[in-house]
Design an enzyme around this catalytic site. Structure first.
Site, PDB file in Angstrom:
ATOM      1  N   ILE A   1       0.845  -1.299   0.100  1.00 59.89           N
ATOM      2  CA  ILE A   1       0.027   0.085  -0.222  1.00 59.89           C
ATOM      3  C   ILE A   1       0.923   1.097   0.013  1.00 59.89           C
ATOM      4  CG2 ILE A   1      -1.911  -1.254   1.078  1.00 59.89           C
ATOM      5  CD1 ILE A   1      -1.069  -0.095   3.794  1.00 59.89           C
TER       6      ILE A   1
ATOM      7  N   THR B   1       3.950   1.020   1.169  1.00 59.31           N
ATOM      8  CA  THR B   1       4.754   0.794   2.404  1.00 59.31           C
ATOM      9  C   THR B   1       6.129   0.031   2.117  1.00 59.31           C
ATOM     10  OG1 THR B   1       3.463  -1.397   2.615  1.00 59.31           O
ATOM     11  CG2 THR B   1       3.014   0.309   3.966  1.00 59.31           C
TER      12      THR B   1
ATOM     13  N   ALA C   1       4.182  -5.833   7.520  1.00 60.31           N
ATOM     14  CA  ALA C   1       5.591  -6.329   7.131  1.00 60.31           C
ATOM     15  C   ALA C   1       5.975  -7.298   8.065  1.00 60.31           C
ATOM     16  CB  ALA C   1       6.487  -5.260   7.500  1.00 60.31           C
TER      17      ALA C   1
ATOM     18  N   ARG D   1      13.785  -6.028  14.957  1.00 60.43           N
ATOM     19  CA  ARG D   1      14.485  -6.077  14.010  1.00 60.43           C
ATOM     20  C   ARG D   1      13.885  -5.075  12.820  1.00 60.43           C
ATOM     21  NH1 ARG D   1      18.216  -9.842  12.172  1.00 60.43           N
ATOM     22  NH2 ARG D   1      16.888 -11.675  12.844  1.00 60.43           N
ATOM     23  N   ILE D   2      14.514  -3.997  12.269  1.00 59.60           N
ATOM     24  CA  ILE D   2      14.032  -3.204  11.483  1.00 59.60           C
ATOM     25  C   ILE D   2      14.592  -4.123   9.921  1.00 59.60           C
ATOM     26  CG2 ILE D   2      14.017  -1.087  10.327  1.00 59.60           C
ATOM     27  CD1 ILE D   2      13.023  -1.046  12.989  1.00 59.60           C
ATOM     28  N   LEU D   3      13.852  -4.065   9.296  1.00 64.73           N
ATOM     29  CA  LEU D   3      13.687  -5.098   7.993  1.00 64.73           C
ATOM     30  C   LEU D   3      14.178  -4.225   6.849  1.00 64.73           C
ATOM     31  CD1 LEU D   3      10.520  -6.792   8.062  1.00 64.73           C
ATOM     32  CD2 LEU D   3      12.384  -7.549   9.123  1.00 64.73           C
TER      33      LEU D   3
ATOM     34  N   GLY E   1       5.854  -4.854  14.100  1.00 59.70           N
ATOM     35  CA  GLY E   1       5.402  -3.550  13.405  1.00 59.70           C
ATOM     36  C   GLY E   1       6.089  -2.593  13.488  1.00 59.70           C
ATOM     37  N   VAL E   2       6.083  -1.388  12.591  1.00 56.05           N
ATOM     38  CA  VAL E   2       6.726  -0.261  12.990  1.00 56.05           C
ATOM     39  C   VAL E   2       6.160   1.129  12.740  1.00 56.05           C
ATOM     40  CG1 VAL E   2       8.421  -0.111  10.959  1.00 56.05           C
ATOM     41  CG2 VAL E   2       9.090   0.890  13.341  1.00 56.05           C
TER      42      VAL E   2
ATOM     43  N   GLU F   1       2.894   2.434  12.272  1.00 50.84           N
ATOM     44  CA  GLU F   1       1.821   3.275  13.170  1.00 50.84           C
ATOM     45  C   GLU F   1       2.618   3.749  14.286  1.00 50.84           C
ATOM     46  OE1 GLU F   1      -2.016   1.291  11.143  1.00 50.84           O
ATOM     47  OE2 GLU F   1      -1.421   0.665  13.071  1.00 50.84           O
TER      48      GLU F   1
END
Ligand SMILES: Cc1cc2nc3c(=O)[nH]c(=O)nc-3n(C[C@H](O)[C@H](O)[C@H](O)COP(=O)(O)OP(=O)(O)OC[C@H]3O[C@@H](n4cnc5c(N)ncnc54)[C@H](O)[C@@H]3O)c2cc1C
Ligand code: SF4
Lengths: 735, 316
Positions: free
Chosen positions: A472, A474, A516, A618-620, A692-693, A695
């Site tokens: 969307i 993202t 994600a 973890r930030i992908l 998730g990150v 929102e």
């Protein structure tokens, strides 16, 4: 893959491709016009006709008569669809007002007809020839009035109860040394995404193809089948690119249903896009809230009592806005209670929008915390750290899977230069401008959702990933490719990602910052299965290494493609969660800081700079994650300073229903944003050790802005949006 | 949008003649306002006469030492003109505070003067609106009126004139040149161009059927400081809640206020008394007959504050 115990070391930990700031793999398509959105799938000269949606001109009542002969006779018109001639329609699981009204009208601009014609212009023109008479009925459009009457019911927040209570709030609050009891309100808001809701429907016998703009392919497909009364398997639903959704495209909407009905009648593919002025009342919105917060603390700053009651309204069957959700989990305090009340309000359907629950909840809670800190004469950062908790404060036996709120607050304060803030409100001026600093904690729950994927290895070593996950805006295409490349030990360029089609396995979809983490976990699971199949095929042990495009074990280094020498290898799997999210509380944390200016003459407020520190496992992909967070921060500025659907309580509608009147921030409103991600892994949350990150980047922002405005001029506004008229006459007298 | 006939005007006379002869005809210039309204069926002309080919796109010096601005001069060009920037900076500033670059590239001087209100009810054809449908009632009265007029309104309509450029033109004492099908021309002070709603809010200006604006003329420049302050909820791309155009010289001060009335609001009488009476009295006089709603009362406070600081910061 059943994910029932915390993740051990796995292929993702290599982080050779994942967690790198890779640019979007669909970036070129997007910026060159090559990315075809649902509504663009059939262009001119494909035989597609156009449908124009007509919305109800009343908020509640009945259609007395609908005269369509003039419209039918107009040039180019192929069909007019109304409830009378549409046949029996069902209602989707996620809709609570019918998507085609008649004779009953449930809300303003609810669709009452679709005019189908050769061209868009002909359909639009003919639409004004419909003669519709209504018998209007009185509705309730005033949340404040309903609340004043006590006219509301306890309403659960999805799976969670409406009310919670631990200890003795009343007793502890009465005895507390320092107390706050304030009421805050947030307005109805609109998603206001760029691409309106838009679909193309084409029937082939009893088979329907629907190209649309959907966050949740499977939800839309199921609900469309239910609405039309056909089998789900008869529908192919394709949603390749989405021009923003923000929750507004989680659920099936009128464009899809009417396109299907129009196409059936016109016997041609039919394209339907909602005209912008219809989007605001025809589709869903975030409901307004009125929230009362009470906090009691001891002089040392420890919270001993905290209560949060929230009211919102909706049509029958609609959910409440779960504004108290964050208060249940964010701060310690032995005596606590929350309550959620839902009034029956006849405005359009209220539903999920941009971090439902936490976003409006923190708009109140994090201002209340600022007010409390001031009463306690504590630094607001300090006050929050003092009341940090490592366990679910309502159920102390439950730990957080990982909670680094303190680190976010500390690092944020340091990087932002929090110590330089004006210690007393209205004490810093630069010429005509007052300067203020504000901060707030950020909190948003992580949501574990089942998500499936299929991966296919070809003899050339290329891997195709298929899942009905959506992008969307993202970056789903990109992080899914990164996940597959990392797991399979092949370069990113060897991966093809196919999303957004009901031909593919059902994923979690996009929304609630669950997209994600769950979709990549599902792809990871499918890839792990493919690895087994490859090893088996090559006669290598299951613990072989996959790197550099080869499978390695002992002396052996075999190109992965060889496993598919005699035909593609296909593996399908997904992630399915056990009860880890019951045993642990899985949430994401952060801190928002901002600096604002307030014009001493006009009270115009502008944000100067903002910083978000986020802790979300973890930030992908730090680049796409940053884009998500800065977008979310922008929405927070909108919520703080301008976004408001204005209710006309006589007509029962949102009257500012276009993008000129419903203001969202423009570039000039957002000068400087910084984002820092904490380096952390959450093995309890998902196999990816991610959460998730997106929102999270919104939750708390509006409160940080509000607190900064207070710091700048010493005026506390508890009714959002904070517009200059609410400050003007309370501004300090200019020396 | 209703189907309409489109034609290109060959000459000014031709345009005026067609405009006079064709029932329900309208001129189209940049189209940035008219087309939007046609899409919503708020305007439903049966014929559009395109004036874009007419030679009305020049800015010339007048004999009196002022500037004559052709009706088709684009907002972008007008704002960028060196003479305007030097001698009438309030005009450049006002234009640049409005709309967006893309819109200003299209928008014309005449079209800008004739842009219609932004009252939200005017845009919703399911709601009563006297301006859109005379006699149907005014939804804004008793409804959402935050952005609407505090003065000059009537019981039939409380809409504002939303534009910026005209506020600057008003404070600069501009005049409008008008031409009709017989080639007759007339000169009208901008002050008299826009009309107050009275009981006919659908009539917004003094143009008669068949009349065309050919230019707007600025008088000889005066030594002054010129200010345009536009107050709004977001930093750009929004209409003014209140705007103040000011021309302040050694022994005079002129102020026109936008966003508060159905036309740029100004009082020459009050201006003459300003040096003796002070700015607080001045703004009281300016808003003496105000009839604000609960929602838009703040506009008066806002205007007063901006007048106050503009005067204090810039007086001789
Ligand atoms: C999104 C948006 C934001 C905007 N923001 C602002 C803002 O902040 N401030 C601001 O001031 N404006 C703003 N505007 C309005 C903009 O300035 C006007 O749309 C523009 O100036 C109109 O000029 P035009 O040439 O396009 O007029 P058109 O749309 O072509 O015409 C407007 C009217 O003028 C008539 N007309 C045109 N030429 C003549 C003539 N020579 N003689 C007689 N009648 C004529 C037409 O018949 C029509 O009725 C905004 C517009 C939009 C769409
Ligand atoms: S104020 Fe004027 S434009 Fe607005 S609804 Fe009333 S009559 Fe119509």
């Amino acid at each position: 893959m059943k994910f029932t115990e915390p993740a051990g070391p796995n292929a993702i930990d290599n982080q050779t491709i994942i967690s790198r700031p890779v640019s979007r793999i669909d970036g070129r398509l997007k910026t060159s016009g090559g990315a075809k959105y649902g509504y663009e799938q059939l262009g001119p000269n494909t035989g597609a006709a156009y449908g124009y949606v007509v919305g109800a001109g009343i908020a509640k009542g009945k259609i007395r008569s609908l005269e369509s002969s003039a419209a039918r006779a107009a040039p180019g018109v192929l069909a007019v669809v109304t409830a009378e001639n549409a046949g029996k329609l069902g209602k989707g699981k996620y809709n609570f007002a019918p998507l085609l009204a008649g004779p009953e009208v449930h809300h303003y601009h609810q669709a009452v007809a679709l005019v189908v014609a050769d061209t868009f212009e002909a359909a639009r023109s003919a639409a004004t020839l419909l003669r519709i008479e209504y018998a209007a009925e009185k509705g309730e459009f005033d949340l404040q009035a309903a609340r004043a009457r006590g006219d509301g019911q306890p309403a659960p927040i999805e799976q969670d109860p409406a009310d919670t209570s631990v200890g003795d709030f009343d007793g502890a609050f009465a005895k507390a040394s320092i107390k706050l009891d304030e009421t805050y309100s947030t307005p109805d808001q609109s998603h206001a995404m760029m691409e309106p809701h838009a679909s193309i429907a084409a029937w082939d016998g009893d088979q329907l193809t629907l190209w649309t703009s959907a966050q949740m392919v499977d939800w839309h497909r199921s609900d469309l089948a239910k609405t039309l009364g056909i089998e789900k398997e008869k529908i192919r639903l394709i949603s390749p690119f989405i021009g923003g959704g923000f929750g507004g495209k989680l659920f099936l909407r009128a464009d899809a249903v009417l396109a299907a009905l129009g196409s059936r009648k016109a016997r041609r593919p039919v394209k339907v896009a909602l005209p912008r002025p219809l989007v605001f009342n025809n589709t869903t919105h975030r409901p307004a809230t009125i929230q009362r917060i009470r906090i009691g603390a001891e002089l040392d700053g420890k919270i001993v009592a905290i209560a949060h009651d929230s009211w919102s309204g909706n049509l029958d069957g609609g959910p409440p806005e779960g504004a108290v959700a964050a208060t249940r989990l964010l701060y310690a305090g032995a005596n606590r209670q929350t309550a959620t009340r839902l009034a029956k309000i006849d405005l359009p359907e209220g539903h999920s929008m941009r971090a439902p629950g936490e976003a409006p909840g923190l708009m109140a809670l994090e201002v209340a915390m600022d007010e409390m800190a001031e009463k306690l004469k504590l630094d607001p950062v300090e006050f929050r750290m003092m009341n940090d908790t490592q366990v679910d404060p309502e159920k102390p036996e439950r730990k957080f899977s990982l909670r680094n709120l303190r680190a976010c607050l500390q690092l944020g304060a340091e990087r932002f230069g929090w110590s330089r803030r004006p210690m007393t409100p209205a004490s810093l001026r630069e010429g005509r401008l007052y300067i203020g600093y504000g901060m707030a904690a950020a909190f948003r729950n992580n949501i574990a959702m089942k998500s499936d994927a299929r991966v296919r290895l070809g003899r050339d070593g290329r891997i195709v990933v298929e899942t009905d996950m959506t992008d969307i805006g993202t970056g789903s295409y990109t992080i899914i490719a990164q996940t597959a490349a990392e797991t399979m030990g092949v370069p990113l360029s060897s991966i093809d990602v196919r999303l957004g089609s009901s031909d593919y396995p059902v994923s979690c979809g996009s929304g609630g910052q669950f997209g994600a983490v769950n979709s990549t976990s599902g792809v990871f699971a499918a890839c792990m299965k493919l690895r087994e199949d490859i090893a088996r095929k090559l006669g290598l042990p299951f613990d072989s290494k996959f790197e550099g495009g080869r499978v390695a074990s002992g002396e052996w280094r075999i190109p992965v493609g060889e496993a598919a020498a005699n035909g593609d290898l296909v593996a399908e799997d997904g992630v399915e969660y056990g009860d880890l999210d019951k045993r642990y509380q899985e949430s994401t944390f952060g801190a928002h800081f901002c600096e604002v200016t307030v014009d001493a003459d006009t009270a115009e407020m502008r944000v100067r700079r903002m910083l978000a520190v986020c802790a979300a496992g973890r930030i992908l992909n730090p680049k796409t994650a940053r884009s998500q967070v800065i977008g979310a921060m922008t929405m927070g500025v909108g919520a703080a300073l301008m976004e408001e659907l204005t209710v006309d309580k006589r007509a029962g509608c949102f009257i500012n229903h276009d993008l000129a009147a419903y203001e969202v921030p423009v570039n000039a409103d957002i000068p400087h944003q910084d984002v820092i991600f904490l380096d952390e892994l959450d093995p309890i949350a998902s196999p990816m050790k991610a959460k998730g990150v997106a929102e999270l980047g919104l939750c708390g922002v509006a409160a940080a802005v509000a607190n900064a405005v207070y710091n700048a001029v010493g005026v506390r506004v508890r009714d959002y949006p904070i517009t200059l008229d609410k400050l003007l006459e309370k501004m300090p007298i200019r020396a | 949008m209703r189907a309409f006939k489109y034609s290109r005007a060959a000459s000014l006379k031709d345009a005026a003649a067609r405009l006079a002869e064709t029932p329900n005809a309208k001129l189209i210039a940049g189209g940035t306002n008219l087309l939007d309204l046609m899409k919503l069926q708020i305007e439903t002309p049966e014929a559009l006469i395109d004036v874009n080919g007419l030679p009305l796109d020049q800015i010339e010096v007048t004999q009196e030492g002022g500037l004559r601005v052709g009706a088709l001069v684009r907002n972008t060009d007008l704002a960028a003109d060196v003479r305007v920037r030097r001698d009438y900076p309030v005009l450049s500033r006002a234009i640049l505070a409005g709309a967006s670059q893309q819109l200003r590239n299209r928008a014309t001087t005449a079209g800008n003067l004739l842009q219609r209100t932004r009252c939200p009810y005017f845009y919703d054809t399911d709601q009563p609106c006297n301006k859109r449908k005379p006699g149907s009632g005014c939804s804004a009265i008793g409804g959402y009126s935050r952005g609407l007029a505090v003065i000059g309104a009537s019981e039939s309509c409380i809409a504002t004139y939303p534009g910026d450029m005209a506020v600057a033109l008003r404070v600069l004492d501009a005049t409008v040149q008008i031409s009709d099908a017989d080639g007759e021309t007339r000169d009208l002070a901008l002050a008299d161009f826009h009309r107050l709603p009275g009981d006919a809010p659908q009539v917004e200006n003094d143009l008669e059927k068949g009349e065309i604006i050919t230019s707007v003329t600025l008088p000889k420049p005066v030594a002054s400081r010129q200010i345009y302050r536009k107050i709004r909820d977001r930093a750009s791309y929004a209409f003014a809640l209140v705007s103040v155009a000011a021309v302040i010289g050694k022994d005079f001060a002129r102020f026109a206020i936008g966003g508060v009335a159905p036309k740029p609001w100004r009082s020459e009488t009050a201006e003459r008394e300003l040096p003796q009476q002070g700015v607080a009295r001045f703004s009281q006089a300016l808003f003496a007959d105000a009839t604000p709603t609960r929602e838009n009362r703040f506009k008066i406070v806002l205007a007063e504050r901006v007048l106050q600081s503009t005067w204090t910061e810039n007086r001789g």
